[in-house]
Design a protein around this motif. Sequence first.
Motif, mmCIF file in Angstrom:
data_model
loop_
_atom_site.group_PDB
_atom_site.id
_atom_site.type_symbol
_atom_site.label_atom_id
_atom_site.label_comp_id
_atom_site.label_asym_id
_atom_site.label_seq_id
_atom_site.Cartn_x
_atom_site.Cartn_y
_atom_site.Cartn_z
ATOM 1 N N MET A 10 46.496 6.931 -16.528
ATOM 2 C CA MET A 10 46.306 7.970 -16.746
ATOM 3 C C MET A 10 46.666 9.141 -15.839
ATOM 4 N N PRO A 11 46.634 9.924 -15.740
ATOM 5 C CA PRO A 11 46.848 11.254 -14.684
ATOM 6 C C PRO A 11 45.831 11.816 -14.444
ATOM 7 N N LEU A 12 45.867 12.213 -12.825
ATOM 8 C CA LEU A 12 44.216 12.756 -12.777
ATOM 9 C C LEU A 12 44.678 13.950 -12.790
ATOM 10 N N THR A 13 43.253 14.732 -13.360
ATOM 11 C CA THR A 13 43.969 16.074 -13.251
ATOM 12 C C THR A 13 43.917 16.921 -11.898
ATOM 13 N N ASP A 14 44.148 18.185 -11.905
ATOM 14 C CA ASP A 14 43.524 19.134 -10.637
ATOM 15 C C ASP A 14 42.826 19.001 -9.427
ATOM 16 N N ALA A 15 41.207 18.547 -10.894
ATOM 17 C CA ALA A 15 40.457 19.223 -9.781
ATOM 18 C C ALA A 15 39.753 17.309 -9.380
ATOM 19 N N GLN A 16 40.490 16.032 -9.874
ATOM 20 C CA GLN A 16 40.216 14.993 -10.193
ATOM 21 C C GLN A 16 40.448 14.801 -8.833
ATOM 22 N N GLU A 17 42.550 15.091 -8.557
ATOM 23 C CA GLU A 17 42.700 15.036 -7.260
ATOM 24 C C GLU A 17 41.981 15.570 -6.316
ATOM 25 N N ASN A 18 42.035 16.496 -6.289
ATOM 26 C CA ASN A 18 41.236 17.757 -5.416
ATOM 27 C C ASN A 18 39.963 16.633 -4.952
ATOM 28 N N VAL A 19 38.968 16.342 -5.974
ATOM 29 C CA VAL A 19 37.685 15.342 -5.219
ATOM 30 C C VAL A 19 38.278 14.177 -5.583
ATOM 31 N N ALA A 20 38.986 13.348 -5.619
ATOM 32 C CA ALA A 20 39.531 12.226 -4.484
ATOM 33 C C ALA A 20 40.235 12.060 -2.766
ATOM 34 N N ILE A 69 38.703 10.686 0.019
ATOM 35 C CA ILE A 69 39.360 10.120 1.348
ATOM 36 C C ILE A 69 39.169 10.752 2.524
ATOM 37 N N LEU A 70 39.380 12.315 2.574
ATOM 38 C CA LEU A 70 39.277 12.728 4.068
ATOM 39 C C LEU A 70 38.048 12.365 4.209
ATOM 40 N N ASP A 71 37.116 12.719 3.840
ATOM 41 C CA ASP A 71 35.547 12.574 4.680
ATOM 42 C C ASP A 71 35.447 11.194 5.354
ATOM 43 N N GLU A 111 48.092 16.954 5.447
ATOM 44 C CA GLU A 111 49.785 16.664 5.559
ATOM 45 C C GLU A 111 49.817 15.731 5.297
ATOM 46 N N ARG A 112 49.245 13.994 5.822
ATOM 47 C CA ARG A 112 50.326 13.053 5.427
ATOM 48 C C ARG A 112 48.957 12.299 4.860
ATOM 49 N N ILE A 113 47.778 12.717 3.627
ATOM 50 C CA ILE A 113 47.631 12.529 2.175
ATOM 51 C C ILE A 113 48.642 13.379 1.237
ATOM 52 N N LEU A 114 48.594 14.805 0.929
ATOM 53 C CA LEU A 114 49.689 14.985 0.398
ATOM 54 C C LEU A 114 51.202 14.761 0.717
ATOM 55 N N SER A 134 44.942 2.347 0.708
ATOM 56 C CA SER A 134 45.172 2.005 1.077
ATOM 57 C C SER A 134 45.854 1.989 2.823
ATOM 58 N N GLU A 135 46.721 2.816 3.003
ATOM 59 C CA GLU A 135 47.744 2.937 3.188
ATOM 60 C C GLU A 135 46.907 4.046 4.909
ATOM 61 N N LEU A 136 45.991 4.689 4.227
ATOM 62 C CA LEU A 136 44.774 5.029 6.238
ATOM 63 C C LEU A 136 43.822 4.132 6.393
ATOM 64 N N PHE A 137 43.538 3.359 5.173
ATOM 65 C CA PHE A 137 42.528 1.707 5.749
ATOM 66 C C PHE A 137 42.777 0.934 5.371
ATOM 67 N N PRO A 138 43.748 0.088 5.991
ATOM 68 C CA PRO A 138 44.813 -0.792 5.973
ATOM 69 C C PRO A 138 44.049 -2.040 5.955
ATOM 70 N N GLU A 139 42.625 -2.336 7.407
ATOM 71 C CA GLU A 139 42.385 -2.990 6.827
ATOM 72 C C GLU A 139 41.299 -3.289 5.659
ATOM 73 N N THR A 140 40.527 -1.958 4.615
ATOM 74 C CA THR A 140 40.239 -2.220 3.498
ATOM 75 C C THR A 140 41.505 -3.050 2.650
ATOM 76 N N ALA A 141 42.644 -2.730 2.277
ATOM 77 C CA ALA A 141 43.309 -2.988 1.246
ATOM 78 C C ALA A 141 43.421 -4.967 1.757
ATOM 79 N N ALA A 142 42.770 -5.224 2.726
ATOM 80 C CA ALA A 142 42.664 -6.578 3.634
ATOM 81 C C ALA A 142 41.991 -7.458 3.165
#
Length: 74
Positions: A1-11, A15-17, A37-40, A54-62
Amino acid sequence: MPLTDAQENVAISLILDEWCRRSATHRNDPKSYATIERILALRAAGKTVAEVRSELFPETAADADSTVQGEPHA
C-alpha cells in the motif's frame, strides 16, 4: 500500500530525526540539508522508506540480517 503524503512526510521526518541524533547534528545544519536531499532523491528513485533507512543506517540493516539468521547482536 503506498504511503499518503502525510505518512511520507512523517516517515521522512522520523528518519531525519534519527540521523540527526546519531550524527549529533542539528536539523538546521548544512549536513542535515544534504541528508534531506539524499532521502528525497532515494524516494524519487523508487526506494521504499525501509530501503532509505537501510541506506542511511547500514549497521541497522546488518543487525536485522544477523538476527534473522539466528546470530546474536554484537
